[in-house]
Enzyme design. Structure first.
Site, PDB file in Angstrom:
ATOM      1  CB  CYS A 131      -1.023  -0.095   1.225  1.00 10.45           C
ATOM      2  SG  CYS A 131      -2.155   1.312   1.517  1.00 10.45           S
ATOM      3  CG  ASP A 181      -3.989  -0.997  -6.511  1.00 10.60           C
ATOM      4  OD1 ASP A 181      -5.083  -0.757  -5.753  1.00 10.60           O
ATOM      5  OD2 ASP A 181      -2.945  -1.660  -6.243  1.00 10.60           O
ATOM      6  CG  HIS A 211      -5.690  -0.741  -2.246  1.00  7.52           C
ATOM      7  ND1 HIS A 211      -4.443  -0.490  -2.928  1.00  7.52           N
ATOM      8  CD2 HIS A 211      -5.470  -0.581  -0.859  1.00  7.52           C
ATOM      9  CE1 HIS A 211      -3.802   0.175  -2.015  1.00  7.52           C
ATOM     10  NE2 HIS A 211      -4.441   0.160  -0.821  1.00  7.52           N
TER      11      HIS A 211
END
Length: 244
Positions: A131, A181, A211
């Site tokens: 992330c 994403d 995600h």
């Protein structure tokens, strides 16, 4: 595996965190691992332990240390749909406060710490992240091309890094994107910029993922995506890091 609490001196204080490394002594190639935006917690320790089990010294800093030691935010054991809004309300201000200047200042401290550890083999290290941690990993590799041999980022907002920065990379890189994403146009532009950088690289969308697919304590977790992540990360490290 051995887990050790660490305290890394930085320009702004001391970053707490932990290191995972194989038992039995010796020196091991170094890996700097950045957690996702939820920070250090059991699932991140599991990822670091798994990686250390393949023969690496894995440093995982609390990059939110300016706001307090781990845990900076008290998280539920499982971050599901019902708890996610409240968790995001707590972590998003921390993420926004972690400016690029702070990222780069801290990265220098983390790499210096790895270079000084007697358990870490001499030579360049790898940087990986999840992330927002994947973006930190990429920024670290761009800023320290002579110290980073490999970078891997998973479900990360790497499109925030432009072509001029990508051109500074010397590390071999892998980007594992979740579906959604990046828009198709943004991903195509990113891949063109990556190709223009002229480095060994792969950038792929992991099928059927959303995600956060590597994190088993969230609704986003995808076991197949996590396995695919290991099949990309481990060969990358084996190719690029010097073994003692």
């Amino acid at each position: 595996m051995s887990i050790k609490t660490v305290h890394v001196p930085t320009a702004d204080g001391v970053a707490d965190g932990f290191a995972a490394l194989p038992e039995g002594g010796g020196r091991h190639p170094g890996v700097l691992m950045y957690a996702d935006g939820f920070g250090i917690r059991p699932v991140v320790r599991e990822l670091a332990e798994e990686l250390a089990g393949h023969g690496y010294y894995v440093l995982v800093p609390n990059y939110f240390y300016r706001h307090g030691p781990t845990p900076v935010v008290e998280l539920p054991a499982y971050i599901g749909a019902e708890t996610r809004p409240a968790v995001f309300a707590q972590v998003m201000p921390l993420i926004k406060a972690h400016t690029t200047d702070r990222v780069l200042s801290d990265a220098e401290a983390y790499l210096r710490y790895l270079a000084a550890r007697p358990e870490v083999a001499a030579g360049p290290v790898a940087v990986t992240g999840y992330c927002v941690g994947g973006l930190l990993a990429l920024r670290t590799a761009v800023a320290h091309p002579d110290q980073v041999a490999a970078v891997a980022a998973f479900h990360a907002p790497v499109g925030a890094v432009g072509p001029d920065d990508l051109a500074r990379l010397t590390a071999e890189v892998h980007f594992g994107h979740a579906e959604g994403d990046m828009t198709p146009d943004a991903l195509a532009e990113f891949d063109r910029n990556l190709a223009a950088a002229g480095i060994a690289s792969t950038s792929e969308v992991y099928p059927g993922t959303v995600h956060g697919f590597t994190m088993s304590d969230t609704d986003s977790f995808d076991p197949a995506g996590l396995r695919r992540h290991w099949t990309r990360l481990l060969p990358l490290l084996a190719r690029t890091l010097r073994t003692p």
